[in-house]
Structures are given as structure tokens and as C-alpha cells.
Scaffold this motif. Structure first.
Motif, short mmCIF file in Angstrom:
data_model
loop_
_atom_site.label_atom_id
_atom_site.label_comp_id
_atom_site.label_asym_id
_atom_site.label_seq_id
_atom_site.Cartn_x
_atom_site.Cartn_y
_atom_site.Cartn_z
N LEU A 88 54.13 48.71 51.72
CA LEU A 88 53.18 47.60 51.58
C LEU A 88 52.99 46.87 52.91
O LEU A 88 51.89 46.38 53.22
CB LEU A 88 53.65 46.63 50.50
N ILE A 145 45.29 54.22 51.69
CA ILE A 145 45.67 54.33 50.28
C ILE A 145 46.03 55.78 49.96
O ILE A 145 47.01 56.06 49.25
CB ILE A 145 44.55 53.82 49.37
N GLU A 176 51.80 57.16 40.87
CA GLU A 176 51.25 56.80 42.17
C GLU A 176 49.82 57.33 42.34
O GLU A 176 48.92 56.61 42.77
CB GLU A 176 52.12 57.38 43.29
N LEU A 233 47.32 55.54 40.20
CA LEU A 233 47.10 54.19 40.72
C LEU A 233 46.25 54.23 42.00
O LEU A 233 45.35 53.40 42.19
CB LEU A 233 48.44 53.52 41.00
N LYS A 234 46.51 55.21 42.85
CA LYS A 234 45.74 55.33 44.10
C LYS A 234 44.28 55.67 43.83
O LYS A 234 43.37 55.15 44.49
CB LYS A 234 46.39 56.37 45.02
N LEU A 249 42.66 52.50 42.73
CA LEU A 249 42.45 51.60 43.85
C LEU A 249 41.30 52.05 44.74
O LEU A 249 40.52 51.22 45.23
CB LEU A 249 43.73 51.49 44.68
N GLU A 282 47.66 44.87 47.58
CA GLU A 282 49.11 44.67 47.63
C GLU A 282 49.68 44.30 46.27
O GLU A 282 50.70 44.86 45.84
CB GLU A 282 49.44 43.57 48.65
N LEU A 341 49.55 47.38 43.76
CA LEU A 341 50.57 48.39 44.06
C LEU A 341 51.96 47.88 43.70
O LEU A 341 52.76 48.59 43.08
CB LEU A 341 50.51 48.76 45.54
N ARG A 342 52.25 46.64 44.09
CA ARG A 342 53.59 46.10 43.83
C ARG A 342 53.84 45.96 42.33
O ARG A 342 54.87 46.42 41.81
CB ARG A 342 53.74 44.74 44.51
N LEU A 358 53.71 49.57 40.37
CA LEU A 358 54.79 50.50 40.69
C LEU A 358 56.16 49.94 40.31
O LEU A 358 57.05 50.70 39.91
CB LEU A 358 54.74 50.86 42.18
#
Length: 620
Positions: A373, A480, A510, A513-514, A517, A594, A597-598, A601
Motif C-alpha cells: 500500500l 494495481i 486479490e 479485487l484488482k 478496482l 488504499e 485494498l486494506r 484483504l
């Protein structure tokens, strides 16, 4: 895909039989949300003025001669957006009509303004009330399962709701087709004006990745006249064709003109787009097709073979695009299923020695998350500072030159010095809060014109941060894509151990999520880019409202004077606010990336590595 969906259904049924627990509910939620990972459909925007052959082209591609109405069977031009997509639910032809709401169209007391009569057809048309028509065509899965063809009309009708919808759809087009009659394709200015005026909505403020120029009606040629034209007269090809029969002569003329059109259009695109906007990498994704819908559908003595009409090649472009997105959707879904099944298998283990390993892995991955991050924060902070500096320069330039630019391009253009008819354009622009589309599709946008110097200052940097295609350079998209809390060494260390099942689950989490994003960044990119124009519009709106009420003698002059006065008195807060808004949007994007992702995850780490083993989950 069907096998994976069956597997999901079976697992869900087994999970329903278990006592309600937080982890079980988590698994159920993950399974039911897998389909949300499938990407939205890809929009292909089709431009072209009335008579260019758009409808005939789409009909030929679909193999449906009468699917869309064309100039051969109606006298009125297309005035609303038409979406064409595959009917994936049944084998019927269906159409959905979306109307403008009563409050948007201001029907009360004004119904007469929103209907018109066609003297030739003696029917009433309700097109001003329609937002969009969606046509669903059966048996087109291989062509349009993940693709939507969007027929974009050029005609403006002074309707704010439809113009806003037009701009919104334009920014969603991943591919653009510009359709024009081949006889005027290289020389006519109109298609290039449409492309130039729409460029910011398509590229910087949109997601367009390629532009295709389609020359239609290639069969419409007079061989005698063409052979006598300077381009062929006294050439070897001219002499060769003169010796052939009528059909071969016509075919030769068509093919020669097609080749020349492709060369000239490539050169013009380079001059009109690539040289003028070097910060946008479009030169590698421009292509030209020369098509004949008439010959493609001609079953009796056709002059051209099917391949020579280039309709099959254009269909192949759509099929390839559709297949790529289909494969991606299947891959993402199956990967998601595999990840969840890996977690179920790992959580069902009775190995007590894994408790300590899970704890160690949790801490390692948590630390790795914060480290990764920090790299995103560093990159985006750099971009923020660069943007701030460039915007400050743009603000200073805007305050100095905005009035002159606005006068020359919109308020008192030299070409309209006598004012004949221009008062209608300016009145329409004020009624639509600074935006107007003419009958030929050309755009007049005073808000964007006022923000021109600010855009000129940031465009090159913006293209680095948010490239329209690819992931080169220091783009957020690339950052990303490369983001991962699982290092290669970590994956290798836990390979061939029960812990690899947890890593498999976390890897799929991951990736999911990517992908989310990357789509969100694309959407926010559009908002950030348009924020300059939006803030200018906010400051200008009171002036637009006042100007729209002006009537009677001297309307044009009074409107022009009012616009000039308001711009001059409001330019300082106008551009300061625009800079502030764009920087706020970029900072909000950083915080969103940020935080997402935080939060997401850490939740995945907790659910997988903090959950006790031996949960007696269902077996095979």
C-alpha cells in the motif's frame, strides 16, 4: 462454465444444511457473489450522419436485412440512441423503449412541443420523449453476447436529458466506428469534426481503446467515370481493366478505390489525431474497412465476393472482441470457484500443526499488505503533486486567455460575425447549460472551451496516469495490476503444503479485487477529468439561466454581452474551484484504492487464516 456453475449450486445446497455460523455465511456470500465479477458489456459506438449507411451496415452484420429501419423504408432520420444486443433469454426479437420522465421533459402545458407530424407518413412521432431504444436479436450469441452496438445519432434536438445521456454513453464506448459514404470518406470534413469535438468524451474522459473508420457503399461506382479520373487515367491498371468484361472492370475499380481510401484515411487520421494529440497513443489502434452491405446481401449475380465486401472481416472483429470477453468472464468465474473450494478444503483439515503456520502467514501477509500500500501511496502522491503544479499553470493561463478563447470559438465566432441563425445555437447552448449539438452532430461546449487552457496543461500527464490503452508507464492501472501481498518467495516456500490452499484462495481474492478496482478507477477517471468542465458549468449556470430568458429584438447581442460580462467577473473563482475539485477527486481516488485494498484483504486474511480448522464442512 456450466460445470463450474453446477459445482457452485451443489456446494451451496450442502452449505445450507449446516448450522448457521459466521464462516458458513461468509462462504455462502462468496459463492452467490461470484457472478458479479463478470465484466459489463462492451459498448461499440457507431457514428455517422443520415444516409451514411449505418443501419444497413448493422443489418448486414447481423444478417437481418430489416432489423433496423434505414433510408430505404423511412423518410425521417434516426433521432434517438439505438442499442443492439443479443437476446440471451429466448428466441424472440424484442425491443425495450426507455422514455424520458414527465418531470425531465416538462410535459405539463407543453405537450404540443413534444410531438411532431410527418406530412408524408401522416403519423405522429414521439421521439422527443424517448431516451433510448434497445433491440434484442436472437441467435447472435457468438457476435453480441458481451457486445452492444450503440447507434449514436448526430442530430441535436435541444433536449438536455437526451444530450446528457448521449455524453454519458459516449464516455462508455470501448470502441468507435465512424461510418461514411466512401465517395466522401477522405474529403468530407464532417466525420472528422464529430470525432474531434467528441474526442475528450471518448478518450480522456472515456474508455475508448480503438477507432475504426468504415467506408460504406463501395459498390456505388461508375466504372467509366472512375477509369477516366486522374487517379487511374493512363496507368497500367487502367489499360488492364479496359480489356476486361463489365463485371471484372467494375470489381477492379471498386478494389482500387478501396485501397486508395485506406491510404488516404490513414494519412488523414495521422494529421487530424495523432499529430494534434501526441500524448494519446491511438496510431496503433486505428483501422479502416471498405464495405458494401448491398453486395454482401446480393444473392443474384454479385459483383463482389463475400470477402471483398469486408462485412465478414468486420463481423470477425466483433466475434474476436466478444470471444475475448467471454473467455475472461469464464476464467474469472472458474478461478473464483477454485479459490473458494481451496478455502473449504483447507478449513476442513484436521491438521493441528497448521495453527502456528496460519498465524505466521497471517502476520507476514498483513505486513506485506502495508508495504504494498505504501508503494501505491508514493506513486499517487507524486502524481498528485505533478497535477497540482500543472493545474496551477493552467489556472493562470485560463484567467488570462479564457475570455478571448470563448469569444473566438463560441460567443462571437468570426465565421458567424453577421449572426445569421447563430442566435439559435447560442440560445440552445444556454438552455442546455453550455452544451449544444448541431444537426450535423458537431458539438459546441462553452464550459469545455473555457476550461481549454487547464486541459491543455494536464492532458499529457493525465494520459500517463490514466492511459486509454495498455498499462505502460507509471499508470495507476499498471500499479494495481502488479499489486500483490504474496511474494514469489512466499509462494515457493509454501508450495506443496496444505498452506498453499490458503494462498490459492487469497490469490483469487486479490485478482477479483484488482479487477473491481480497475473498473472503478476507469469510472472515477471520467469523473475526475470532467470535473474541470463541471465546476465551470456550476459558476456559469446562473448566467445561462438568465440568458435563456432573453427574447425579442437584439437577443443575440444581449446574450453575447451577458456571457462576456459573467465570464470576466467570475473567472477567478471559476478556475480556482475547478483546480480544487480535480485535486480533491484525485485525492479521493487514492484514499478509495488504499481503503478498499486494506479493508477487503484484511477481511480475507481474517476469514481464511483466523478461522479454526475441522469445521466438518461437506466433502466431495
Amino acid at each position: 462454465m456450466k460445470a463450474a456453475e453446477t459445482c457452485v449450486t451443489q456446494v451451496l445446497e450442502k452449505l445450507k444444511t449446516l448450522p448457521k455460523k459466521e464462516f458458513i455465511d461468509y462462504l455462502k456470500g462468496k459463492m452467490t457473489k461470484l457472478r458479479t465479477g463478470v465484466k459489463n458489456k462492451v459498448l461499440v459506438g457507431v457514428f455517422g450522419k443520415t444516409g451514411a449507411g449505418k443501419s444497413s451496415l448493422i443489418n448486414a452484420i447481423l444478417g437481418e436485412p430489416n432489423c433496423l429501419p434505414n433510408g430505404a423504408n423511412i423518410s425521417a432520420c434516426t433521432s434517438v440512441m439505438i442499442q443492439v444486443e443479443a437476446n440471451m433469454t429466448n428466441y424472440s426479437y424484442e425491443a425495450e423503449i426507455e422514455f424520458i420522465s414527465k418531470k425531465a421533459s416538462e410535459l405539463s402545458g407543453k405537450i404540443a412541443c413534444y410531438t411532431r407530424s410527418d406530412n408524408k407518413m401522416e403519423v405522429k412521432h414521439y421521439w422527443p420523449l424517448v431516451k433510448c431504444v434497445t433491440i434484442k436479436v436472437p441467435n447472435t450469441k457468438e457476435l453480441l453476447e458481451h457486445i452492444v452496438l450503440l447507434d449514436l445519432p448526430g442530430t441535436g434536438d435541444c433536449n438536455k436529458t437526451r444530450d446528457n445521456m448521449w455524453k454519458s454513453h459516449l464516455s462508455q464506448c470501448s470502441s468507435v466506428w465512424i461510418v461514411n459514404d466512401i465517395q466522401r470518406a477522405a474529403s468530407e470534413r464532417e466525420p472528422w469534426m464529430i470525432l474531434e469535438s467528441s474526442f475528450s468524451y471518448l478518450i480522456q474522459g472515456g474508455e475508448c481503446e480503438n477507432i475504426t473508420f468504415i467506408c460504406t457503399k463501395t459498390d456505388d461506382i461508375n466504372p467509366k467515370n472512375y477509369l477516366g479520373s486522374p487517379v487511374l487515367k493512363n496507368t497500367e491498371l487502367h489499360l488492364d481493366l479496359e480489356k476486361k468484361g463489365a463485371a471484372e472492370r467494375k470489381r477492379g475499380c471498386i478494389q482500387h478505390r478501396n485501397e486508395q481510401a485506406k491510404i488516404m484515411l490513414g494519412e488523414r487520421f495521422n494529421d487530424e489525431v495523432v499529430k494534434k494529440k501526441p500524448f494519446i497513443q491511438m496510431e496503433k489502434i486505428f483501422q479502416v474497412f471498405t464495405v458494401s452491405a448491398e453486395e454482401f446481401q446480393n444473392d443474384e449475380n454479385p459483383i463482389l465476393e463475400q470477402e471483398q465486401t469486408e462485412i465478414p472481416q468486420l463481423k470477425q472483429v466483433l466475434e474476436d472482441m466478444n470471444e475475448r470477453h467471454s473467455k475472461t468472464a469464464v476464467k474469472d468465474y472458474i478461478s473464483g470457484v477454485y479459490g473458494i473450494l481451496s478455502l473449504i478444503k483447507a478449513a476442513n483439515s484436521n491438521d493441528s500443526t497448521m495453527v502456528e503456520m496460519k498465524s505466521n502467514m497471517y502476520q507476514l501477509l498483513k505486513d506485506s499488505l502495508e508495504e504494498q500500500l505504501s508503494t501505491i501511496t508514493s506513486l499517487m502522491t507524486k502524481h498528485y503533486n505533478d497535477l497540482k503544479k500543472l493545474l496551477s499553470e493552467g489556472v493562470a493561463n485560463s484567467k488570462k486567455s479564457c475570455l478571448q478563447i470563448a469569444k473566438e470559438k463560441v460567443i462571437t465566432p468570426e465565421a458567424r460575425k453577421d449572426g445569421r441563425g447563430y442566435h439559435r445555437t447560442l440560445s440552445s447552448l444556454c438552455r442546455n447549460k453550455g452544451f449544444c449539438r448541431s444537426t450535423n452532430g458537431d458539438i459546441t461546449d462553452l464550459n469545455k472551451t473555457l476550461a481549454e487552457s487547464m486541459y491543455a496543461a494536464i492532458n499529457e500527464k493525465f494520459a500517463v496516469i490514466f492511459p486509454n490503452a495498455g498499462t505502460t508507464g507509471e499508470s495507476i492501472y499498471k500499479k494495481i495490476c502488479n499489486f500483490s501481498i504474496i511474494s514469489d518467495n512466499m509462494a515457493k516456500e509454501w508450495e506443496n503444503t496444505p498452506m498453499s490452499l490458503y494462498l490459492m484462495f487469497l490469490t483469487t481474492e486479490e485478482n477479483f479485487l484488482k479487477d473491481k478496482l480497475k473498473r472503478d478507477v476507469l469510472l472515477r477517471k471520467k469523473v475526475i477529468y470532467e470535473s474541470l468542465t463541471d465546476e465551470v458549468q456550476i459558476i456559469m449556470c446562473p448566467c445561462y439561466e438568465e440568458a435563456s430568458k432573453i427574447s425579442g429584438k437584439g437577443t443575440l447581442k444581449k446574450t453575447q454581452e451577458l456571457l462576456v460580462k459573467h465570464i470576466d467577473s467570475s473567472k477567478n473563482p471559476m478556475f480556482d474551484n475547478a483546480q480544487k475539485k480535480m485535486l480533491e477527486g484525485f485525492e479521493n481516488l487514492r484514499e478509495y484504492i488504499e481503503q478498499t485494498l486494506r479493508t477487503e484483504l484484511l477481511e480475507s486474511l481474517k476469514r481464511s487464516l483466523k478461522t479454526p480448522n475441522s469445521l466438518s464442512l461437506p466433502g466431495k
